[in-house]
Design a protein around this motif. Structure first.
Motif, short mmCIF file in Angstrom:
data_model
loop_
_atom_site.label_atom_id
_atom_site.label_comp_id
_atom_site.label_asym_id
_atom_site.label_seq_id
_atom_site.Cartn_x
_atom_site.Cartn_y
_atom_site.Cartn_z
N VAL A 5 0.85 -1.19 0.00
CA VAL A 5 0.00 0.00 0.00
C VAL A 5 0.88 1.24 0.00
CG1 VAL A 5 -1.77 1.27 1.28
CG2 VAL A 5 -1.81 -1.23 1.26
N ASN A 6 0.53 2.22 -0.84
CA ASN A 6 1.25 3.49 -0.82
C ASN A 6 0.76 4.29 0.38
OD1 ASN A 6 2.60 5.86 -1.31
ND2 ASN A 6 1.25 6.53 -2.95
N ARG A 7 1.60 4.41 1.39
CA ARG A 7 1.21 5.09 2.62
C ARG A 7 1.47 6.60 2.58
NH1 ARG A 7 -2.08 1.38 4.92
NH2 ARG A 7 -1.05 -0.60 5.29
N LEU A 8 2.16 7.09 1.57
CA LEU A 8 2.54 8.50 1.53
C LEU A 8 1.53 9.27 0.69
CD1 LEU A 8 6.41 8.11 1.11
CD2 LEU A 8 5.12 8.52 3.21
N ARG A 9 0.52 9.80 1.35
CA ARG A 9 -0.55 10.53 0.67
C ARG A 9 -0.39 12.03 0.94
NH1 ARG A 9 -4.60 6.11 0.82
NH2 ARG A 9 -4.11 4.74 2.57
N PRO A 10 -0.90 12.90 0.06
CA PRO A 10 -0.88 14.33 0.36
C PRO A 10 -1.68 14.62 1.63
CG PRO A 10 -1.39 13.97 -1.96
CD PRO A 10 -1.43 12.62 -1.29
N ARG A 11 -1.07 15.36 2.55
CA ARG A 11 -1.75 15.70 3.81
C ARG A 11 -1.42 17.14 4.22
NH1 ARG A 11 -0.91 9.97 5.07
NH2 ARG A 11 -2.87 9.09 5.87
N ARG A 12 -1.33 18.04 3.24
CA ARG A 12 -1.03 19.43 3.59
C ARG A 12 -2.10 20.00 4.51
NH1 ARG A 12 -1.18 21.86 -2.23
NH2 ARG A 12 -3.03 20.52 -2.12
N SER A 13 -3.35 19.72 4.20
CA SER A 13 -4.48 20.21 4.99
C SER A 13 -5.33 19.01 5.39
CB SER A 13 -5.32 21.20 4.17
OG SER A 13 -5.62 20.66 2.89
N CYS A 14 -5.53 18.84 6.70
CA CYS A 14 -6.29 17.71 7.24
C CYS A 14 -7.50 18.29 7.97
CB CYS A 14 -5.43 16.87 8.18
SG CYS A 14 -3.93 16.21 7.40
N LEU A 15 -8.65 18.23 7.32
CA LEU A 15 -9.85 18.92 7.80
C LEU A 15 -10.62 18.06 8.80
CD1 LEU A 15 -11.91 21.29 7.58
CD2 LEU A 15 -12.95 20.03 5.67
N ALA A 16 -10.86 18.62 9.98
CA ALA A 16 -11.65 17.94 11.02
C ALA A 16 -13.12 18.27 10.82
CB ALA A 16 -11.20 18.41 12.40
N VAL A 17 -13.96 17.23 10.81
CA VAL A 17 -15.40 17.42 10.63
C VAL A 17 -16.15 16.58 11.68
CG1 VAL A 17 -17.32 17.40 9.01
CG2 VAL A 17 -14.98 17.59 8.15
N PRO A 18 -17.03 17.18 12.47
CA PRO A 18 -17.78 16.40 13.46
C PRO A 18 -18.60 15.29 12.78
CG PRO A 18 -18.07 18.76 13.83
CD PRO A 18 -17.38 18.61 12.50
N GLY A 19 -18.44 14.08 13.25
CA GLY A 19 -19.16 12.96 12.66
C GLY A 19 -20.65 12.99 12.92
N GLY A 305 6.01 19.34 -4.60
CA GLY A 305 5.40 20.12 -5.67
C GLY A 305 4.56 19.26 -6.60
N ARG A 306 5.05 18.09 -6.94
CA ARG A 306 4.29 17.19 -7.81
C ARG A 306 3.02 16.73 -7.12
NH1 ARG A 306 9.60 13.54 -9.23
NH2 ARG A 306 10.75 15.15 -10.40
N ALA A 307 3.12 16.41 -5.83
CA ALA A 307 1.93 15.97 -5.08
C ALA A 307 0.88 17.07 -5.02
CB ALA A 307 2.33 15.54 -3.67
#
Length: 321
Positions: A5-19, A305-307
């Motif tokens: 599994v590719n574990r390296l995903r873009p995570r510049r902004s990680c938005l919290a949302v109430p479930g 930059g590519r991500a």
């Protein structure tokens, strides 16, 4: 044999949302955050948690999360909600889920317990075993002391996250503004914490994400705190409000100038080390000497930059013979 599994995903902004908030869950789908995490922990009142699990399953399965990493934050293992959070969400929406975020991680055993439970659910449901990742949140002194063992605890681990609010409380830090410097301390009170998390993450090829900035209308304050984490090498930061998303994406992406320069270094190094370029171990790119160390540094900036979907505005031209 499971598929890597590719574990390296873009995570510049990680938005919290109430479930537990359908309106926010609907709106989050249209925002430009790299990651959205549907929160069953602090953002959900205790009486709302059981129903929120089913709301989260519904929105994971029926929502349009295209281009986003889909995460659910469950409650921590010291509560009675955790196992039911994981079972309900993963059985109900496993194929629509990328990661489970585990808060208040204090030791490696807690990560391994989540890994084991995920494996049991995936096996029972016929899902791909090992595909769902884990994000571990460090929120107290014990978690930081054990962060190396935590980072090595599971091949599912993708990210180590700093949780500043609970952490500040756990060490009796003299501040009520989450993420801001405590009065009376002239240096950066978070430097050791952030570097400790970053070293553990990088040792095990994981990403490092900074936690939230709670003054949601103070975008300048958010940007300043985000720039501190980005300067150290963090991959991204939590965002609590739509107004923070663009700032996070910008801060954790390279500038156009830096991105172009990194790509030029990579092209130039590839040329100069080739037969046509003279098989050189180091060479000049304009007024700058580049070598293997330069290539490694450039690879990091170019990769970010590519991500981020950036495009080059310059091109390497081999020197005339």
């Amino acid at each position: 044999m499971t598929t890597p599994v590719n574990r390296l995903r873009p995570r510049r902004s990680c938005l919290a949302v109430p479930g537990s908030n359908p309106r926010f869950l609907e709106k989050a789908q249209g925002l430009a955050a790299d990651q959205v995490f549907l929160d069953l922990e602090d953002a959900c009142a205790p009486l709302a948690k059981p129903e929120a699990r089913h709301t989260v399953v519904k929105f994971l399965n029926e929502g349009d999360w295209t281009g986003k990493t889909r995460v659910v934050r469950v409650n921590d293992w010291t509560t009675h909600w955790t196992y039911r959070d994981v079972i309900t969400v993963v059985e109900g929406a496993g194929p629509s889920l990328d990661c489970i975020m585990l808060p208040k991680v204090q030791d490696a055993a807690q990560v391994r317990a989540l890994d084991m439970l995920l494996t049991q659910i995936e096996t029972t449901m016929g899902f791909e075993v090992g595909r769902i990742g884990i994000e571990a949140q460090i929120e107290n002194a014990k978690g930081l002391v054990n962060v190396d063992e935590i980072a090595a605890a599971s091949p599912r681990l993708e990210t180590i996250i700093f949780g500043p609010a609970d952490f500040m409380a756990s060490i009796n830090m003299k501040s009520l503004v989450v993420g801001e410097q405590p009065p009376g301390y002239p240096a950066d009170a978070y430097h050791y914490i952030l570097m400790r998390i970053l070293m553990a993450a990088r040792t095990h090829n994981l990403q490092a994400v900074d936690g939230p900035y709670l003054q949601i209308k103070n975008v300048d304050g958010f940007r300043a705190v985000a720039e501190r984490a980005a300067a150290l090498g963090f991959d991204g930061k939590w965002v609590l409000h739509p107004g923070q998303v663009d700032a996070a994406n910008e801060v954790f992406s390279p500038s156009q100038e830096d991105y172009d320069h990194a790509e030029l270094i990579l092209d130039a190094y590839e040329y100069f080390t080739s037969e046509a370029g003279g098989k050189k171990g180091s060479a000049m790119l304009g007024d700058e000497m580049i070598d293997e160390a330069s290539r490694k540094m450039a690879l990091v900036i170019a990769g970010k930059g590519r991500a981020a979907g950036m495009e080059r505005t310059s091109k390497f031209e081999p020197p005339a013979a």
